[in-house]
Design an enzyme around this catalytic site. Structure first.
Site, PDB file in Angstrom:
ATOM      1  NE  ARG A 179       4.979  -0.980   5.691  1.00 26.01           N
ATOM      2  CZ  ARG A 179       5.691  -0.856   4.574  1.00 26.01           C
ATOM      3  NH1 ARG A 179       5.221  -1.326   3.429  1.00 26.01           N
ATOM      4  NH2 ARG A 179       6.862  -0.254   4.607  1.00 26.01           N
TER       5      ARG A 179
ATOM      6  CG  ASP B 239      -0.124   1.457  -9.204  1.00 28.03           C
ATOM      7  OD1 ASP B 239       1.097   1.618  -9.392  1.00 28.03           O
ATOM      8  OD2 ASP B 239      -0.602   1.045  -8.126  1.00 28.03           O
TER       9      ASP B 239
END
Length: 280
Positions: free
Chosen positions: A32, A141
């Protein structure tokens, strides 16, 4: 990625946001984060670690790395049994308790791209209990990218996969092929802000909250990080305020500050009210 590079990067991410990358996820981290090395022209993960520690753009890049390591999968009307219990059993209590002030605050912690926050606002609208009130659903968030999506309020079929057709017709407008946008009357009750739950000062909630949704957020944290999040939520809740977790989550061995409430349709947690105003 060497074992030492994995340890350095894992510990640095954990220290910033409490997300724990398990030892068996070394290959996942490598896969990733490798595109970030290519984008920055770095030769190896040691150079990437130094970039995260010392480069002038380190803060922005660390947020990008965390986005790559976490999953933001969500959709509207997720966990319907809990939402039904919230609508039928929690909202009447909040209406009675706040009837004089006519003010309601609900926090969606770890809101991702906004589906949960908008879902809560739709449930408030549908209940018919809070028209004319000062209502705000506040979503936070750690990812600025998903917050930008949330503020835009536009979604495709994946986000709507559990949304009944009548709710799509009532709360969305079509803006293109397979794209809808949340209606303005719902959007007016929702706001979004950036917050790292492990660094509360990065996004101060001015108001005390009547209820907090923190569903499937703490699965990324180890026990000490989860306990820090729970202390933050406890401090932000009004006495008698409610905490709703994901269906597979509980507070066993994490916190004794909250009391477990057995609703007819679900279990939720509540901050005790020393004035005796807890009763549903």
């Amino acid at each position: 990625m060497t074992a030492e590079e994995f340890r350095l990067l894992r510990d640095y991410v954990y220290g910033h946001c409490g997300i724990l990358v398990r030892d068996d996820m070394k290959f996942v981290m490598q896969r990733r984060l490798w595109p970030r090395l290519e984008a920055l022209g770095l030769s190896d993960f040691s150079a990437y670690y130094r970039y995260l520690r010392f480069d002038a753009q380190r803060r922005s890049e660390l947020e990008t790395a965390i986005e790559a390591l976490t999953t933001h999968e969500t959709y509207f009307f997720r966990e319907p049994h809990q939402l039904k219990a919230f609508t039928e059993e929690v909202l009447p209590r909040l209406e009675r308790r706040n009837a004089r002030a006519k003010r309601l605050r609900i926090w969606s912690a770890g809101c991702s791209s906004g589906e949960e926050a908008y879902t809560v606002a739709m449930l408030l609208k549908e209940s018919g209990r809070f028209e004319g009130w000062d209502v705000e659903v506040h979503g936070t968030d750690i990812s600025r990218r998903v917050l930008a999506q949330a503020r835009l309020g536009e979604y495709g079929p994946s986000s709507l996969r559990a949304t009944p057709a009548e709710k799509i017709a009532r709360y969305f407008v079509h803006v293109g092929p397979n794209r809808v946008r949340v209606r303005d009357d719902v959007r007016s009750w929702v706001s979004f802000g950036h917050q790292n739950l492990q660094e509360p000062e990065t996004g101060v909630l001015v108001s005390r909250m009547d209820a907090v949704f923190c569903r499937n957020v703490m699965i990324y944290f180890d026990t000490p990080a989860r306990q820090r999040v729970l202390r933050l939520i406890y401090d932000k809740l009004v006495p008698g305020g409610y905490l709703l977790l994901g269906h597979s989550e509980n507070l066993i061995n994490l916190s004794a500050d909250f009391e477990l409430v057995h609703l007819r349709g679900d279990l939720v947690y509540r901050k005790p009210d020393p004035t005796g105003g807890n009763g549903l």
